[in-house]
Motif scaffolding. Structure first.
Motif, PDB file in Angstrom:
ATOM      1  N   GLY A 203      11.931  -9.203  34.549  1.00 12.68           N
ATOM      2  CA  GLY A 203      12.080  -7.865  35.116  1.00 12.68           C
ATOM      3  C   GLY A 203      12.530  -6.833  34.102  1.00 12.68           C
ATOM      4  O   GLY A 203      13.063  -5.791  34.469  1.00 12.68           O
ATOM      5  N   GLU A 204      12.339  -7.109  32.826  1.00 14.63           N
ATOM      6  CA  GLU A 204      12.788  -6.203  31.771  1.00 14.63           C
ATOM      7  C   GLU A 204      11.632  -5.560  31.005  1.00 14.63           C
ATOM      8  O   GLU A 204      11.849  -4.912  29.989  1.00 14.63           O
ATOM      9  N   PHE A 205      10.404  -5.717  31.493  1.00 15.29           N
ATOM     10  CA  PHE A 205       9.257  -5.129  30.810  1.00 15.29           C
ATOM     11  C   PHE A 205       9.339  -3.611  30.881  1.00 15.29           C
ATOM     12  O   PHE A 205       9.680  -3.045  31.915  1.00 15.29           O
ATOM     13  N   GLY A 206       9.029  -2.966  29.783  1.00 14.38           N
ATOM     14  CA  GLY A 206       9.074  -1.511  29.731  1.00 14.38           C
ATOM     15  C   GLY A 206      10.448  -0.974  29.404  1.00 14.38           C
ATOM     16  O   GLY A 206      10.672   0.236  29.393  1.00 14.38           O
ATOM     17  N   VAL A 207      11.382  -1.881  29.110  1.00 15.52           N
ATOM     18  CA  VAL A 207      12.743  -1.498  28.743  1.00 15.52           C
ATOM     19  C   VAL A 207      12.930  -1.829  27.259  1.00 15.52           C
ATOM     20  O   VAL A 207      12.683  -2.949  26.821  1.00 15.52           O
ATOM     21  N   CYS A 208      13.352  -0.863  26.496  1.00 17.80           N
ATOM     22  CA  CYS A 208      13.549  -1.032  25.051  1.00 17.80           C
ATOM     23  C   CYS A 208      14.619  -2.097  24.790  1.00 17.80           C
ATOM     24  O   CYS A 208      15.713  -2.029  25.343  1.00 17.80           O
ATOM     25  N   VAL A 209      14.271  -3.065  23.945  1.00 17.01           N
ATOM     26  CA  VAL A 209      15.223  -4.127  23.638  1.00 17.01           C
ATOM     27  C   VAL A 209      16.351  -3.636  22.735  1.00 17.01           C
ATOM     28  O   VAL A 209      17.385  -4.289  22.640  1.00 17.01           O
ATOM     29  N   ALA A 210      16.172  -2.481  22.109  1.00 16.47           N
ATOM     30  CA  ALA A 210      17.206  -1.959  21.213  1.00 16.47           C
ATOM     31  C   ALA A 210      18.200  -1.052  21.946  1.00 16.47           C
ATOM     32  O   ALA A 210      19.404  -1.255  21.856  1.00 16.47           O
ATOM     33  N   CYS A 211      17.680  -0.064  22.688  1.00 21.79           N
ATOM     34  CA  CYS A 211      18.585   0.919  23.304  1.00 21.79           C
ATOM     35  C   CYS A 211      18.698   0.797  24.815  1.00 21.79           C
ATOM     36  O   CYS A 211      19.568   1.411  25.425  1.00 21.79           O
ATOM     37  N   GLY A 212      17.796   0.027  25.434  1.00 17.88           N
ATOM     38  CA  GLY A 212      17.833  -0.129  26.883  1.00 17.88           C
ATOM     39  C   GLY A 212      17.148   0.981  27.653  1.00 17.88           C
ATOM     40  O   GLY A 212      17.120   0.957  28.876  1.00 17.88           O
ATOM     41  N   GLY A 213      16.606   1.946  26.948  1.00 16.70           N
ATOM     42  CA  GLY A 213      15.885   3.033  27.614  1.00 16.70           C
ATOM     43  C   GLY A 213      14.479   2.610  27.991  1.00 16.70           C
ATOM     44  O   GLY A 213      13.997   1.548  27.594  1.00 16.70           O
ATOM     45  N   ALA A 214      13.807   3.445  28.739  1.00 20.14           N
ATOM     46  CA  ALA A 214      12.439   3.156  29.160  1.00 20.14           C
ATOM     47  C   ALA A 214      11.475   3.360  28.007  1.00 20.14           C
ATOM     48  O   ALA A 214      11.632   4.273  27.194  1.00 20.14           O
ATOM     49  N   ILE A 215      10.483   2.483  27.936  1.00 19.71           N
ATOM     50  CA  ILE A 215       9.391   2.642  26.976  1.00 19.71           C
ATOM     51  C   ILE A 215       8.306   3.436  27.692  1.00 19.71           C
ATOM     52  O   ILE A 215       7.903   3.088  28.805  1.00 19.71           O
TER      53      ILE A 215
END
Length: 109
Positions: free
Chosen positions: A79-91
């Motif tokens: 459930g983390e697709f589209g979430v930046c792995v670095a900052c947690g913001g939306a891609i």
């Protein structure tokens, strides 16, 4: 805590699965070509070796993309697709349209 707005992963999952299958097929072909018996002629063998180096480079690039796609598919499951792995913001959807396995937003990339 604010809710992150993310994209629908379903269309991306289908694209990622298709690309993964394509890459695996391509890598099988590369492995087959690399396993062929070398030509006994020295000049031909040298030419084949140059081709083998190109195939090895393509194989390495393919393996890297496979790892990135598998990681993206894992993010979909979590459930983390589209979430930046670095900052947690939306891609941004546009970034995912271009590179569906992108793990970082444009700012963090």
């Amino acid at each position: 805590m604010t809710k992150r707005k993310t994209v629908d992963p379903a269309p991306y999952a289908a694209r990622l699965q298709a690309r993964l299958a394509e890459l695996r097929t391509r890598l099988e072909g590369i492995e087959h070509d690399l396993d062929e018996t070398p030509n006994p002629d020295a000049e031909e063998r040298a030419t084949e070796r140059e081709g083998d180096e190109v195939l090895e480079s393509l194989g390495a690039a393919g393996l890297g993309e496979i790892r990135a796609i598998e990681a993206a598919l894992d993010r979909i499951e979590e459930g983390e697709f589209g979430v930046c792995v670095a900052c947690g913001g939306a891609i941004a959807a546009g970034r995912l349209d271009a590179v569906p396995h992108a793990p970082r937003c444009a700012k963090c990339a």
